[in-house]
Design an enzyme around this catalytic site. Structure first.
Site, PDB file in Angstrom:
ATOM      1  N   HIS A  43       1.137  -1.486  -0.096  1.00 33.55           N
ATOM      2  CA  HIS A  43      -0.212  -0.091   0.124  1.00 33.55           C
ATOM      3  C   HIS A  43       0.526   1.050  -0.020  1.00 33.55           C
ATOM      4  O   HIS A  43       0.617   2.479   0.739  1.00 33.55           O
ATOM      5  CB  HIS A  43      -0.986   0.192   1.041  1.00 33.55           C
ATOM      6  CG  HIS A  43       0.434   0.254   2.631  1.00 33.55           C
ATOM      7  ND1 HIS A  43      -0.946  -1.035   3.255  1.00 33.55           N
ATOM      8  CD2 HIS A  43       0.551   0.302   2.896  1.00 33.55           C
ATOM      9  CE1 HIS A  43      -0.310  -0.325   4.614  1.00 33.55           C
ATOM     10  NE2 HIS A  43       0.722   0.112   4.390  1.00 33.55           N
TER      11      HIS A  43
ATOM     12  N   HIS B  79      -1.397   5.267   9.343  1.00 35.16           N
ATOM     13  CA  HIS B  79       0.250   5.618   9.340  1.00 35.16           C
ATOM     14  C   HIS B  79       0.028   6.932  10.548  1.00 35.16           C
ATOM     15  O   HIS B  79       0.605   7.807   9.890  1.00 35.16           O
ATOM     16  CB  HIS B  79       0.362   6.015   8.486  1.00 35.16           C
ATOM     17  CG  HIS B  79       1.001   4.586   7.271  1.00 35.16           C
ATOM     18  ND1 HIS B  79      -0.217   4.324   6.721  1.00 35.16           N
ATOM     19  CD2 HIS B  79       1.645   4.122   6.745  1.00 35.16           C
ATOM     20  CE1 HIS B  79      -0.426   2.628   5.630  1.00 35.16           C
ATOM     21  NE2 HIS B  79       1.634   2.874   5.976  1.00 35.16           N
TER      22      HIS B  79
ATOM     23  N   HIS C  22      11.121  -2.813   3.418  1.00 38.51           N
ATOM     24  CA  HIS C  22      10.969  -1.839   3.441  1.00 38.51           C
ATOM     25  C   HIS C  22      11.739  -1.348   4.818  1.00 38.51           C
ATOM     26  O   HIS C  22      11.273  -1.710   4.929  1.00 38.51           O
ATOM     27  CB  HIS C  22      10.353  -1.146   2.553  1.00 38.51           C
ATOM     28  CG  HIS C  22       8.641  -0.222   2.852  1.00 38.51           C
ATOM     29  ND1 HIS C  22       7.862  -2.545   3.433  1.00 38.51           N
ATOM     30  CD2 HIS C  22       8.239   0.132   3.932  1.00 38.51           C
ATOM     31  CE1 HIS C  22       7.084  -1.653   3.991  1.00 38.51           C
ATOM     32  NE2 HIS C  22       6.890  -0.485   3.875  1.00 38.51           N
TER      33      HIS C  22
ATOM     34  N   GLU D 163       4.203  -5.444   8.649  1.00 40.86           N
ATOM     35  CA  GLU D 163       3.747  -4.764   8.220  1.00 40.86           C
ATOM     36  C   GLU D 163       2.781  -5.660   7.303  1.00 40.86           C
ATOM     37  O   GLU D 163       1.513  -6.143   6.948  1.00 40.86           O
ATOM     38  CB  GLU D 163       3.701  -3.620   6.631  1.00 40.86           C
ATOM     39  CG  GLU D 163       3.816  -2.314   7.345  1.00 40.86           C
ATOM     40  CD  GLU D 163       3.103  -1.334   6.648  1.00 40.86           C
ATOM     41  OE1 GLU D 163       3.786  -0.502   6.624  1.00 40.86           O
ATOM     42  OE2 GLU D 163       3.628  -2.182   5.366  1.00 40.86           O
TER      43      GLU D 163
END
Length: 285
Positions: free
Chosen positions: A12, A59, A193, A240
């Site tokens: 996402h 976030h 990431h 995540e």
């Protein structure tokens, strides 16, 4: 009764949303990323879900250090795109399904999972970017969406085992809902990431693809992987991916049903400084 027909998994990445909104999808850099979602458009026309239960993380947009629920289900009727500092994304308002959401909350809480119920919230790129990738540019999202937020931003994040068990509970709850609904469960975030520190920019292709293999063939074993392995191998934001285990836990095979079909699998690096992963699993008919 409601039925789960598929689960869908996707990164996402906010930069994907920006490229989409700014009309840059056909640029050489972004073209291969968006090509990975071309399959979805026709597939969705055939699938026609009534409701998507979309697992994502906020976030620090709606939640903050003042209040961070580990698991939160959004039970309201609609959710506006959030302003993440540059204005709200120019995408449709998300229309919820309060009745199914309330049913899931009731059933899952009775199975000893402590969910936070949220009636009013704006949803950020963690939820809207997957919708854009899958459905493209639309005037209204073609199905109702139940946002389900997981804290993977602030330590401690829930374990993969807890997320997998939660997905199983959500699956049971959906299948016990007494209305004939075609439901999909999506897991979003990842893949490898890291956005800060000495390892910023880390991407681990080999680990990502091994994760996809195990998600398909050995989800129960994958669920036992400790959180520190995600951080070590996939970067600080790689955690995540535990959210994908919620969607995988909702599938019938983990409760003794037939193995799902791999309808689509895609992997690409990089998009911004992140690996892009995408997978669709269809329940056996």
């Amino acid at each position: 009764m409601a039925r789960i027909t598929a689960s869908l998994y996707t990164s996402h990445i906010p930069a994907i949303g920006a490229a989409f909104d700014l009309g840059r999808t056909h640029e050489d850099y972004w073209k291969p990323v968006f090509a990975g979602y071309d399959f979805d458009k026709d597939w969705m026309k055939r699938q026609k879900p009534d409701v998507v239960v979309l697992v994502y993380n906020d976030h620090a947009t709606a939640f903050s250090l003042a209040m961070i629920p580990t698991f939160a289900i959004m039970t309201g009727p609609e959710f506006a795109p959030a302003d993440e500092g540059y204005g709200a994304r120019p995408v449709p308002t998300v229309v919820g399904h309060p009745e199914l959401a309330a049913h899931i909350a009731s059933e899952v809480i009775q199975q000893d999972f402590d969910l936070t119920m949220v009636n009013e919230i704006d949803v950020d790129h963690g939820l809207t970017v997957p919708l854009s990738c899958v459905f493209g540019k639309v005037d209204a999202w073609p199905c109702k969406v139940i946002p389900f937020a997981v804290n993977v931003v602030v330590h401690p994040a829930p374990s993969g085992a807890r997320c997998f068990a939660l997905g199983q509970a959500i699956g049971r709850a959906i299948r016990s809902y007494p209305e004939d609904l075609n439901v999909q469960v999506w897991g979003t975030g990842g893949m490898s990431h890291q956005l800060q520190g000495p390892r910023a920019g880390l991407i681990n292709r080999e680990w990502d693809n091994a994760f996809l293999d195990r998600l398909i063939d050995d989800p129960a074993g994958l669920a036992r992987m400790p959180n520190i392995d995600y951080v070590r191998e996939a970067g600080s934001e790689g955690i995540e991916l535990v959210m994908w285990l919620i969607a995988r836990g909702a599938m019938a095979d983990v409760a003794g049903g037939p193995k799902p079909k791999v309808a689509h699998r895609f992997y690409h690096v990089p998009a911004s400084n992140t690996a892009v992963g995408h997978l669709i699993l269809e329940e056996a008919v």
